[in-house]
Design a protein around this motif. Structure first.
Motif, PDB file in Angstrom:
ATOM      1  N   ILE A  23       0.843  -1.200   0.000  1.00 37.59           N
ATOM      2  CA  ILE A  23       0.000   0.000   0.000  1.00 37.59           C
ATOM      3  C   ILE A  23       0.877   1.249   0.000  1.00 37.59           C
ATOM      4  O   ILE A  23       0.665   2.176  -0.782  1.00 37.59           O
ATOM      5  N   ILE A  32       0.576   4.251   6.887  1.00 36.32           N
ATOM      6  CA  ILE A  32      -0.645   3.554   6.507  1.00 36.32           C
ATOM      7  C   ILE A  32      -1.851   4.271   7.099  1.00 36.32           C
ATOM      8  O   ILE A  32      -1.916   4.500   8.300  1.00 36.32           O
ATOM      9  N   TRP A  36      -7.025   1.274   6.451  1.00 34.43           N
ATOM     10  CA  TRP A  36      -6.324   0.004   6.231  1.00 34.43           C
ATOM     11  C   TRP A  36      -5.896  -0.621   7.548  1.00 34.43           C
ATOM     12  O   TRP A  36      -5.984  -1.840   7.718  1.00 34.43           O
ATOM     13  N   LEU A  46      -8.595  -7.353   4.522  1.00 38.11           N
ATOM     14  CA  LEU A  46      -7.580  -6.382   4.104  1.00 38.11           C
ATOM     15  C   LEU A  46      -7.064  -6.729   2.715  1.00 38.11           C
ATOM     16  O   LEU A  46      -7.024  -5.877   1.821  1.00 38.11           O
ATOM     17  N   TRP A  50      -7.878  -4.501  -0.623  1.00 36.16           N
ATOM     18  CA  TRP A  50      -6.741  -3.878  -1.296  1.00 36.16           C
ATOM     19  C   TRP A  50      -6.664  -4.334  -2.753  1.00 36.16           C
ATOM     20  O   TRP A  50      -6.504  -3.524  -3.670  1.00 36.16           O
TER      21      TRP A  50
END
Length: 130
Positions: A23, A32, A36, A46, A50
């Motif tokens: 990410i 982050i 998330w 997650l 994503w």
């Protein structure tokens, strides 16, 4: 207030740590975001979220700025302040101007108003649109 405290990025392990790294690299960020970190309590969620976001938000028939502006429009309509802020930030980072964002907000406003009027008046769809 959140239901679960967001996962501490520095304490992330395994799949979560790997996804967090991806990410940051993909979005060119150093930290982050809370979204998330919050959904990381469920590593499968997650990963799925994503992967879906990457697939949908990449350039295609629509460029990524347009996609971010659409995301902001939907977030405004759904009253998701977090998503409105984060995707406005992303849209600007990808090249959206303040004027583009203001015009998009105008479109959201008029579309929501007119949608409500159509529903209130129970307007029949014109044959040309069918």
């Amino acid at each position: 207030m959140e239901i679960f405290k967001p996962i501490n990025e520095k304490k992330a392990k395994g799949k979560v740590k790997n996804i967090f790294s991806e990410i940051k690299k993909t979005r060119k960020i150093s930290k982050i975001p809370n979204f998330w970190r919050s959904i990381a309590h469920n590593p499968a969620l997650l990963e799925r979220t994503w992967n879906s976001l990457k697939a949908v938000m990449k350039d295609g028939a629509l460029d990524s700025v347009t996609k971010e502006l659409i995301y902001v429009a939907v977030s405004i309509t759904n009253s998701c302040g977090y998503c409105t802020r984060s995707h406005t930030f992303a849209a600007k980072k990808k090249g959206a101007t303040d004027q583009m964002i203001k015009e998009m907000i105008d479109v959201v406003g008029i579309a929501n108003q007119n949608n409500k009027l159509v529903e209130a008046y129970q307007v029949e769809v014109d044959k040309i649109y069918k």
